[in-house]
Scaffold this motif. Structure first.
Motif, PDB file in Angstrom:
ATOM      1  N   SER A   1       0.817  -1.205   0.000  1.00  0.00           N
ATOM      2  CA  SER A   1       0.000   0.000   0.000  1.00  0.00           C
ATOM      3  C   SER A   1       0.851   1.255   0.000  1.00  0.00           C
ATOM      4  CB  SER A   1      -0.923   0.013   1.220  1.00  0.00           C
ATOM      5  OG  SER A   1      -0.174   0.219   2.400  1.00  0.00           O
TER       6      SER A   1
ATOM      7  N   GLU B   1      -9.991   8.973  -3.528  1.00  0.00           N
ATOM      8  CA  GLU B   1      -9.609   7.567  -3.421  1.00  0.00           C
ATOM      9  C   GLU B   1      -8.271   7.349  -4.110  1.00  0.00           C
ATOM     10  OE1 GLU B   1     -11.535   3.440  -4.876  1.00  0.00           O
ATOM     11  OE2 GLU B   1     -12.826   4.740  -3.667  1.00  0.00           O
ATOM     12  N   LYS B   2      -7.363   6.658  -3.427  1.00  0.00           N
ATOM     13  CA  LYS B   2      -6.022   6.425  -3.956  1.00  0.00           C
ATOM     14  C   LYS B   2      -5.885   5.046  -4.588  1.00  0.00           C
ATOM     15  CE  LYS B   2      -4.798  10.365  -2.294  1.00  0.00           C
ATOM     16  NZ  LYS B   2      -5.324  11.484  -3.019  1.00  0.00           N
ATOM     17  N   SER B   3      -6.722   4.091  -4.166  1.00  0.00           N
ATOM     18  CA  SER B   3      -6.677   2.753  -4.753  1.00  0.00           C
ATOM     19  C   SER B   3      -8.005   2.051  -4.480  1.00  0.00           C
ATOM     20  CB  SER B   3      -5.531   1.931  -4.160  1.00  0.00           C
ATOM     21  OG  SER B   3      -5.908   1.400  -2.902  1.00  0.00           O
TER      22      SER B   3
ATOM     23  N   LYS C   1      -8.313  -0.535  -2.810  1.00  0.00           N
ATOM     24  CA  LYS C   1      -8.219  -1.221  -1.516  1.00  0.00           C
ATOM     25  C   LYS C   1      -8.670  -0.332  -0.360  1.00  0.00           C
ATOM     26  CE  LYS C   1      -4.513  -4.306  -2.847  1.00  0.00           C
ATOM     27  NZ  LYS C   1      -3.183  -4.803  -2.502  1.00  0.00           N
TER      28      LYS C   1
ATOM     29  N   GLN D   1      -7.632   2.905   0.235  1.00  0.00           N
ATOM     30  CA  GLN D   1      -6.747   4.015   0.568  1.00  0.00           C
ATOM     31  C   GLN D   1      -7.364   5.304   0.027  1.00  0.00           C
ATOM     32  OE1 GLN D   1      -5.575   1.231  -1.024  1.00  0.00           O
ATOM     33  NE2 GLN D   1      -3.780   0.482   0.051  1.00  0.00           N
TER      34      GLN D   1
END
Length: 193
Positions: free
Chosen positions: A23, A182-184, A186, A188
């Motif tokens: 991550s 949102e970064k991913s 999952k 993040q």
């Protein structure tokens, strides 16, 4: 120096956790006691210009493209990071959970110069207040006028010093979905404007 095109970017990244190899900085991992970034948290200003004790990490930054009276181009950058060692509110003593780091840079015809400074929370060395907006670490500062439409930005390092007046006539831009970025896939994410 006059600002020919200045860009004000403020990033508020909250709810970071212990890094996992898969991550980015551990975003989205659970850490007991710290607040997490969620979609259902609307950003409210001027309150959200300030520090947020419940989150593990956040930062404020400005990047600016400048032109001096001789027509030369310059770039200036100012960043303040707050990192909490444990959940809890800022205290007014050495027991504060917050550590602060500042980074500043100036790029121009003579090259690139940068500096960093560190401070402990709770003893007046560093902090952020929402209204009137003020972020500081030691003798570096980012002071707001008329909210954050106007900023006085001061920093110094080896071989450089600046004291800049910046102004924006544009509204805040909320990145992602109303400031939830949102970064991913999952989970993040950060609050980012």
């Amino acid at each position: 120096m006059k600002s020919s095109a200045s860009v004000l970017l403020c990033l508020l990244l909250c709810g970071c956790d212990e890094p996992a190899p898969e991550s980015f900085a551990g975003l989205g991992q659970q850490v007991s006691g710290f607040s997490q970034v969620t979609r259902d948290h609307p950003l409210v200003f001027p309150r959200d210009h300030g520090a947020h004790d419940g989150f593990r990490i956040e930062w404020w930054y400005v990047t600016a493209n400048l032109k001096d009276s001789q027509g030369r181009d310059w770039g200036a950058q100012w960043t303040l990071f707050r990192s909490a060692l444990r959940p809890g509110a800022e205290t007014r003593d050495w027991n504060s959970p917050n550590l602060w780091m500042g980074h500043a840079a100036l790029t121009g015809p003579g090259g690139h110069r940068s500096g960093e400074t560190l401070a402990r929370g709770g003893v007046g060395q560093a902090g952020v207040v929402a209204e009137p907006f003020r972020a500081w670490i030691n003798d570096w500062s980012l002071q707001g006028h008329e909210g954050i439409a106007g900023l006085q930005m001061k920093a110094a390092g080896e071989g450089f010093r600046y004291d800049l007046s910046l102004r924006s006539d544009r509204p805040l831009v909320l990145h992602g979905s109303q400031g939830y970025s949102e970064k991913s896939g999952k989970g993040q994410a950060s609050y980012y404007y």
